[in-house]
Design an enzyme around this catalytic site. Structure first.
Site: not given
Length: 732
Positions: A49, A95, A533
């Protein structure tokens, strides 16, 4: 003496997301075994990340420069010049993992984090978007996730006070175990007053600002770099908790402080919190940083150094300040009810030294923490090309009206009004076009200019052909911005993929990036910021490759733009780019026939650019009454959407196999409406430009009629289109 308070074991190393060879690299770098806190710091800095270790090699191939680009990737957000001494600052970030574990707070803190990325640069946030993907509607967890995520996005954005002007929501079984929440924010700043994270000067105070540090989010960045399994509920403590009202105060305090000349460098505490922000500020400026954790404001008792360094508590900033402005800075933050604490100092040692309760708990080489993070050239397999599907290989629907009704009234084709009406789309008073059209538009306060925003990707194309899918994602966003009349300026990307250690998944990532790069170069649409991601997998099943693209466009005059609607009776309907022919990987194939196969439509970037440039010229000269790009569902869906948006029907005629002409998803196409008195001149100019144009019909009446194929009332279409989402969410 650095205490080794917890024994470092292979299991402990693995639980920190570090491979055995990565741990060996740590031992070589520091010449000894790390302390427990140091292990946590390396885990935070070297996870996927934060370090982009699997994607960095390929991200470097993307075009990031252009005549308007003031700041490309590498900072908190990208910055693009919009003239008159102003700049737009924007970025998109994921997220995903937190939102699956705890949907409300996961989504809320995703919005909070991206807003901080923007105002850290000195910009006031003026627009937000989001791209959401969920599992199959009938999956037992999907409705819960949709409800929580949408509430979280709205709860944070509405309270903070930024309008949500666009976005997308899609469903597919491949997201059953791993939803995607991609948040975008844009802000306005003075182009000569952009703030960076690069620390400068030795012996200067390192100041902690904002909210207190708690245990929420400890290890969140490491969790975001791992696959999911049955222990998912145990990861709940790694999800942060947001407070939008504190963040609003933080915004105002930061912007006020920036006006004083006190700020040398600033970095928001996002992933990996205090660790990442301190290391990035020091390393980018070629300086060391010393921190004293006893001075960090905390809201929980007996927090360890490890917890404080890895906490991802929200609404926090780290700054390097001019010492003579210290009192003035503190007064501003106290006025806004926020913590202000000098927690460290810049040094010339190039060391990252952390003290806690009289002990040195970390003493590490600061440059190597970031710069020496592993960078992998992971093995990849070139994705197999799927065969083209001819129209003859795809069955026609038994009932064309029923097929069109299904396409506009299904999970993936229905109105998203239920979603966006939970967001404040009008706050700040500058919204010119709300969600539901091709792009959201805001006025640039104090000028005639407008900014347009769009986010898009078609994962089924990326699965079928990652290279063409990557190209199409960029082209679709570029086309959406063009369709309102704006000049596409630049883009941000959010690359969501499965496990990059699997060569077939790495191949998807590589070829999507290659396609994105080619499209950005051809369309003069540089990538100025972004996020990757990876490890979006549960029990070994990865998501569809989903490289979401967010784009920003500029309107010279916000009052001169196009809407995706039929606006008056008697206008002529034109199609630029021809009838549909391509049904492979189409929405028709998936929704009507239940098939997911065939190659996606190819993207001719030269044709895309020619056609889009002409469309913008026609809009800018006020020669068209409506414009809509043709995308998922093809021409039939585009016509239906324009009819529903304007409450006006149309009668049209198409050529070729009817199902391909109506539902084929050939790229680079637009539907235009033109008033009768301008038609001849417009047609002449389009033909002179060498662009394929078809005159297919006329607006008017209360039905959409395709001669010889279907007639359906606008009212019935609108009912089908609007009902699916509220009905679905109302079901127990």
């Amino acid at each position: 003496m650095i205490p080794n308070d917890i024994k470092i074991t292979p299991d402990l190393i693995a639980s920190h997301g570090l491979k055995p060879d990565e741990y060996e690299r740590i031992l070589e770098l520091i010449g000894r075994e790390p302390s427990f806190t140091e292990l946590g710091i390396f885990s935070a800095m070297w996870n996927e990340h934060c370090s982009y270790k699997s994607s960095k090699k390929w991200l470097k191939t993307l075009p990031t420069e252009g005549p308007r680009v003031l700041q490309g990737p590498g900072e908190n957000a990208g910055v693009v010049d919009i003239g008159d001494g102003q700049a737009v600052v924007f970025k998109m970030e994921s997220h995903n993992h937190p939102s699956y574990i705890e949907p409300y707070q996961g989504a809320a803190t995703g919005v909070g984090g991206i807003l901080r990325d923007v105002f850290t640069m000195g910009a006031r946030p003026v627009a937000a978007m989001n791209a959401l993907r969920f599992g199959a509607p009938d999956h037992p967890r999907t409705r819960h996730l949709v409800s929580g995520v949408v509430a979280g996005v709205g709860g944070y954005g509405n309270s903070f006070g930024v309008p949500t002007v666009g976005g997308e929501v899609e469903f597919h079984p491949r997201y059953n175990g791993n939803c995607l929440v991609n948040a975008f924010a844009a802000g306005l700043a003075q182009s000569d007053a952009i703030f960076l994270a690069k620390a400068e000067g030795v012996g200067l105070p390192v100041v902690y600002l904002g909210a207190k540090t708690g245990r929420d989010g400890v290890g969140g960045a490491t969790m975001a770099s791992a696959e999911f399994d049955d222990t998912i509920e145990e990861k709940r403590p790694t999800v942060q908790v947001g407070d939008p009202f504190t963040e609003k105060c933080l915004l105002e305090a930061c912007l006020e402080l920036m006006q004083t000349g006190a700020v040398i460098a600033i970095q928001d505490m996002g992933a990996a919190g205090l660790t990442c922000s301190a290391v990035e500020m020091g390393a980018s400026g070629g300086l060391g940083i010393e921190l004293d954790l006893d001075k960090v404001p905390v809201r929980e008792e007996r927090m360890s150094a490890y917890e404080m360094m890895l906490s991802e508590s929200q609404e926090r900033m780290l700054m390097v300040l001019r010492p003579e402005k210290e009192q003035e800075a503190e007064a501003i933050f106290k006025k806004w009810g926020l913590d202000f604490a000098i927690v460290g100092v810049t040094t010339d040692t190039l060391r990252f030294v952390v003290r806690h309760q009289g002990d040195v708990v970390a003493d590490l080489p600061i440059k190597e923490l970031g710069d020496e993070a592993p960078e992998y050239d992971r093995p990849w397999i070139e994705p197999k090309k799927l065969p083209e599907l001819s129209a003859a290989e795809v069955a026609e629907p038994e009932d064309y009206a029923a097929a069109l009704t299904t396409l506009i009234g299904s999970a993936n084709g229905s109105s998203r009004r239920w979603v966006y009406e939970q967001y404040d789309t009008l706050i700040q008073g500058n919204t010119a076009a709300t969600p539901g059209g091709d792009a959201g538009v805001i006025r640039v306060e104090g000028t005639r200019k407008g900014l347009s925003f769009s986010v898009d990707v078609t994962p089924r194309y990326c699965e079928a052909d990652p290279f063409e899918g990557g190209k199409q994602a960029v082209a679709e966003v570029w086309r959406n911005l063009t369709a309102v009349g704006s000049e596409p300026l630049a883009a941000t990307d959010n690359l969501n993929f499965g496990n990059p250690e699997k060569p077939e998944i790495m191949g998807q990532l590589v070829f999507c990036i290659k396609g994105i790069g080619e499209a950005c170069r051809e369309l003069d649409f540089p990538i100025v910021s972004g996020n990757v991601s990876l490890y979006n997998e549960t029990h070994g099943e990865g998501i569809l490759p989903t490289p979401a693209i967010g784009g920003v466009g500029l309107l010279p005059d916000v009052g001169v733009r196009a809407n995706a609607a039929f606006t008056q009776d008697g206008d002529t309907i034109l199609v630029i780019g021809g009838y549909g022919t391509h049904l492979g990987a189409s929405q028709y194939l998936a929704e009507i026939l239940g098939r997911e196969e065939g190659a996606p439509p190819p993207v001719d970037l030269a044709a895309e650019k020619r056609r889009g440039t002409l469309v913008r010229q026609l809009i800018g000269a006020a020669r068209v009454t409506g414009v809509h790009d043709v995308s998922s569902g093809g021409l039939g869906v585009a016509l239906a959407e324009m009819a529903m948006a304007g409450g006006i029907g149309a009668t049209v005629k198409v050529e070729g196999p009817a199902h391909a002409a109506l539902f084929g998803e050939d790229q680079g196409r637009y539907v235009l409406t033109v008033a009768p008195d301008k038609l001849e001149a417009v047609l002449e100019d389009i033909i002179d430009a060498g662009i394929d144009v078809r005159q297919i019909g006329t607006t008017g009446g209360t039905d959409l009629t395709v001669e010889g194929i279907l007639t359906i009332s606008v009212a019935n279409m609108r009912k089908a289109h609007e009902d699916w989402f509220p009905n679905y969410m109302a079901t127990a």
